[in-house]
Design an enzyme around this catalytic site. Sequence first.
Site, PDB file in Angstrom:
ATOM      1  N   HIS A  13      65.732   3.198  45.140  1.00  0.00           N
ATOM      2  CA  HIS A  13      64.810   3.932  46.023  1.00  0.00           C
ATOM      3  C   HIS A  13      65.284   5.338  46.370  1.00  0.00           C
ATOM      4  O   HIS A  13      66.472   5.642  46.327  1.00  0.00           O
ATOM      5  CB  HIS A  13      64.600   3.140  47.304  1.00  0.00           C
ATOM      6  N   HIS A 164      56.443  -4.386  45.758  1.00  0.00           N
ATOM      7  CA  HIS A 164      57.636  -4.384  46.606  1.00  0.00           C
ATOM      8  C   HIS A 164      57.275  -4.964  47.968  1.00  0.00           C
ATOM      9  O   HIS A 164      56.166  -4.752  48.460  1.00  0.00           O
ATOM     10  CB  HIS A 164      58.140  -2.943  46.766  1.00  0.00           C
ATOM     11  N   ASP A 285      68.510  -2.501  43.986  1.00  0.00           N
ATOM     12  CA  ASP A 285      67.847  -2.255  45.268  1.00  0.00           C
ATOM     13  C   ASP A 285      68.665  -1.244  46.079  1.00  0.00           C
ATOM     14  O   ASP A 285      68.826  -1.359  47.280  1.00  0.00           O
ATOM     15  CB  ASP A 285      67.603  -3.537  46.073  1.00  0.00           C
TER      16      ASP A 285
END
Length: 322
Positions: A13, A164, A285
């Site tokens: 991310h 997600h 992640d």
Amino acid sequence: MTNPVAKIALEEHFMAPGFIDYFNKTSINISPELFGKALNALQDFGEIRIANMDSIGVEKAVLSLSGPGVQAETDTAVAVRKARECNDFLAAEIAKNPTRYGGFAHLAMQDPKAAADELERSVKELGFSGVMINGQTNGAYLDDDRYSVFWERAADLDAPVYIHPYNPPDVPYMYHGHSELFGPVWSWTVETGNHALRLVFGGVFDRFPKAKLILGHMGETLPYQLWRFDSRWEISNRGSKRLDMKPSDYFHRNIWCTTAGVCSDEPLRCAIDAMGAERVMFSVDYPFERPEEAGKWIDAAPLSDEERTKVCYQNAMELLHL
Ligand code: MN
């Protein structure tokens, strides 16, 4: 010390300027300590992120905005405009280091036609690999008829849709008095697994047989349940619903999962044994999980060499057209 296995990671991310207020909405789910640390790491596209990737052999990270982004925006026109800005921002960052970074589009799902158009622009003009969607948008899930235009375009583009986790539109009573369960410990798994099952049992993959869905977190527990989905579908109150295939068949045709946020052997073996080694892909992640833990774990996990190559690299290369 041996070199780490070569990897691609795809639940990694970032944060874009102008999106922190949306990200702040997840502060009800995450401890203040992690929240503060994560925000700095999310905004870095340079040395820290690359060093983390290098340390575990990640050759390419496919980046996605940390949610919920514009899916939490109340003004649809603003959401459409800002989604475009986010994708342009990410494309500019990728252009500085194109061998190491790829991207997933961020879309304003409040406007399904605009979302489909922006997905097409993101794939064709910006070179992105698909889209990441942060759960429901104003209470609408992706099995809703309004999203037919979106699924049709995603299937035509051969662009995978990564769902997600995010929160449901309200806090269900079953979490009353248990704020620790509302978020990554449990409710996100329930919410996201349920979202995927709405697609399967709602016949989305019958209408769009070429649509491709990615789930994080080792498939949000669904691989563990495939036999039961088939068995209980036979006796459930289906209303008028029909499916072209057994529920589990869609997990072998339309659905992939990543290891994002799960570093343990048992669910990995379950996901591979239930879905196939070509349907499970390594991810970290980042920055919500520690890269060194995820990397060391998958390098030593009980996989054949062929399985490890597929999970760490080859499946993502093929699915994301890298
Ligand atoms: Mn994530």
